[in-house]
Structure formats: structure tokens, C-alpha cells
Design a protein around this motif. Structure first.
Motif, short mmCIF file in Angstrom:
data_model
loop_
_atom_site.label_atom_id
_atom_site.label_comp_id
_atom_site.label_asym_id
_atom_site.label_seq_id
_atom_site.Cartn_x
_atom_site.Cartn_y
_atom_site.Cartn_z
N LEU A 51 -3.42 -32.30 -45.93
CA LEU A 51 -3.20 -33.42 -45.01
C LEU A 51 -2.58 -32.86 -43.73
O LEU A 51 -1.73 -31.98 -43.78
CB LEU A 51 -2.21 -34.42 -45.60
CG LEU A 51 -2.69 -35.30 -46.74
CD1 LEU A 51 -1.51 -36.07 -47.33
CD2 LEU A 51 -3.76 -36.25 -46.26
N GLN A 52 -3.01 -33.41 -42.60
CA GLN A 52 -2.33 -33.15 -41.34
C GLN A 52 -1.91 -34.51 -40.83
O GLN A 52 -2.75 -35.37 -40.58
CB GLN A 52 -3.26 -32.45 -40.34
CG GLN A 52 -3.55 -31.04 -40.78
CD GLN A 52 -4.18 -30.23 -39.69
OE1 GLN A 52 -4.03 -30.50 -38.50
NE2 GLN A 52 -4.90 -29.20 -40.08
N VAL A 53 -0.61 -34.72 -40.72
CA VAL A 53 -0.07 -36.04 -40.45
C VAL A 53 0.68 -36.06 -39.13
O VAL A 53 1.50 -35.19 -38.86
CB VAL A 53 0.89 -36.47 -41.59
CG1 VAL A 53 1.45 -37.85 -41.33
CG2 VAL A 53 0.16 -36.42 -42.94
N ASN A 54 0.38 -37.07 -38.33
CA ASN A 54 1.15 -37.37 -37.13
C ASN A 54 1.84 -38.71 -37.37
O ASN A 54 1.21 -39.65 -37.87
CB ASN A 54 0.25 -37.50 -35.89
CG ASN A 54 -0.25 -36.16 -35.39
OD1 ASN A 54 0.54 -35.28 -35.11
ND2 ASN A 54 -1.55 -36.00 -35.30
N VAL A 55 3.10 -38.78 -37.05
CA VAL A 55 3.84 -40.04 -37.17
C VAL A 55 4.12 -40.54 -35.76
O VAL A 55 5.11 -40.18 -35.13
CB VAL A 55 5.15 -39.86 -37.97
CG1 VAL A 55 5.89 -41.19 -38.08
CG2 VAL A 55 4.86 -39.29 -39.35
N VAL A 56 3.17 -41.34 -35.27
CA VAL A 56 3.26 -41.87 -33.92
C VAL A 56 2.32 -43.07 -33.83
O VAL A 56 1.26 -43.08 -34.43
CB VAL A 56 2.91 -40.79 -32.87
CG1 VAL A 56 1.50 -40.29 -33.03
CG2 VAL A 56 3.15 -41.29 -31.46
N ASP A 57 2.74 -44.09 -33.11
CA ASP A 57 1.92 -45.29 -33.01
C ASP A 57 1.02 -45.23 -31.78
O ASP A 57 1.21 -44.43 -30.87
CB ASP A 57 2.81 -46.55 -32.96
CG ASP A 57 3.78 -46.52 -31.81
OD1 ASP A 57 3.35 -46.82 -30.68
OD2 ASP A 57 4.96 -46.20 -32.04
N THR A 58 0.01 -46.08 -31.79
CA THR A 58 -0.98 -46.12 -30.71
C THR A 58 -0.33 -46.39 -29.37
O THR A 58 -0.68 -45.76 -28.36
CB THR A 58 -2.04 -47.20 -31.02
OG1 THR A 58 -2.68 -46.87 -32.24
CG2 THR A 58 -3.08 -47.30 -29.92
N LYS A 59 0.62 -47.31 -29.33
CA LYS A 59 1.28 -47.67 -28.08
C LYS A 59 1.94 -46.44 -27.44
O LYS A 59 1.83 -46.23 -26.23
CB LYS A 59 2.31 -48.76 -28.34
CG LYS A 59 3.06 -49.23 -27.12
CD LYS A 59 4.06 -50.31 -27.47
CE LYS A 59 4.89 -50.68 -26.27
NZ LYS A 59 5.94 -51.64 -26.58
N THR A 60 2.60 -45.63 -28.24
CA THR A 60 3.26 -44.43 -27.73
C THR A 60 2.25 -43.43 -27.17
O THR A 60 2.46 -42.86 -26.10
CB THR A 60 4.12 -43.77 -28.82
OG1 THR A 60 5.11 -44.71 -29.26
CG2 THR A 60 4.81 -42.51 -28.32
N LEU A 61 1.15 -43.22 -27.90
CA LEU A 61 0.13 -42.29 -27.42
C LEU A 61 -0.48 -42.76 -26.11
O LEU A 61 -0.68 -41.96 -25.18
CB LEU A 61 -0.96 -42.10 -28.47
CG LEU A 61 -0.56 -41.35 -29.74
CD1 LEU A 61 -1.71 -41.33 -30.73
CD2 LEU A 61 -0.10 -39.94 -29.42
N LEU A 62 -0.78 -44.04 -26.02
CA LEU A 62 -1.36 -44.57 -24.78
C LEU A 62 -0.38 -44.44 -23.62
O LEU A 62 -0.77 -44.07 -22.50
CB LEU A 62 -1.77 -46.03 -24.97
CG LEU A 62 -2.98 -46.27 -25.87
CD1 LEU A 62 -3.16 -47.76 -26.15
CD2 LEU A 62 -4.24 -45.67 -25.27
N ASP A 63 0.89 -44.70 -23.89
CA ASP A 63 1.90 -44.58 -22.85
C ASP A 63 2.05 -43.11 -22.42
O ASP A 63 2.22 -42.82 -21.23
CB ASP A 63 3.24 -45.14 -23.32
CG ASP A 63 4.22 -45.33 -22.18
OD1 ASP A 63 3.88 -46.05 -21.22
OD2 ASP A 63 5.30 -44.72 -22.23
#
Length: 104
Positions: A51-63
Motif C-alpha cells: 500500500l502507498q497511502v497519502n493522508v490528505v483531503d481533496t480540498k487541501t490538494l486543490l488549495d
């Protein structure tokens, strides 16, 4: 014997990798953390290899894509390595954004 993954990963050349993006809400309660644990256990019990896991939400990535100066410390798992999100090529950023996001 239990269920297996659609692609028998043990038969793949090299290592098959499942990329996941988890919302940080998954770690805010014991109940949600248990769901993540069960998700991971189920994946490996069914023959998953990595598994390669990122713990981040869409809103943060877009920002971060719009305002990189505010997210200089955002590190993400890319594909065999981790890197600073705002320094990545825009095509790689889009791929990370498009990864399935799991929320408990």
C-alpha cells in the motif's frame, strides 16, 4: 479460504501497489482508526502486497495547487518515493488528486 483480489498480486512481476488517499477524518476517532486498520488487514489477507497511502483531503490538494506558498510542507507518496507536493510536475499532482479517496 477467504476472498482474493481480482489480480493475484503474488503472481505479478515486481510488486503490485495500491495507491490510496485517506481523509484525515479517518484518524480522528478510535472507531474510524479501526475501520482503516480493517481496510488494510483485509487488503493484505486477500493477497495484497503493498500500500502507498497519502493522508490528505481533496480540498487541501486543490488549495496547494492554487496556493503553493501556503503548502510548502505538504509531503505526498508518489510511487516508490515521497516528495513535496508543490514541487511536483502538474501531471503528477493531478494523478495524486485523482487517486481514490477513502473516508470512513
Amino acid at each position: 479460504m477467504g476472498a482474493t483480489l481480482a489480480i493475484p498480486q503474488k503472481d505479478c512481476v515486481g510488486t503490485c501497489v495500491l495507491n490510496l488517499r485517506l481523509d484525515s477524518k479517518n484518524f480522528q476517532t478510535q472507531k474510524n482508526r479501526l475501520k482503516v486498520q480493517q481496510l488494510f488487514q483485509s487488503y493484505f489477507e486477500q493477497g495484497g502486497c503493498q500500500l502507498q497511502v497519502n493522508v490528505v483531503d481533496t480540498k487541501t490538494l486543490l488549495d496547494a495547487m492554487e496556493h503553493p506558498e501556503k503548502h510548502r510542507d505538504l509531503i505526498v507518496r508518489v510511487g516508490g518515493f515521497s516528495d513535496n507536493f508543490v514541487l511536483l510536475d502538474s501531471k503528477i499532482k493531478e494523478q495524486i488528486l485523482l487517486r481514490s479517496e477513502f473516508e470512513a
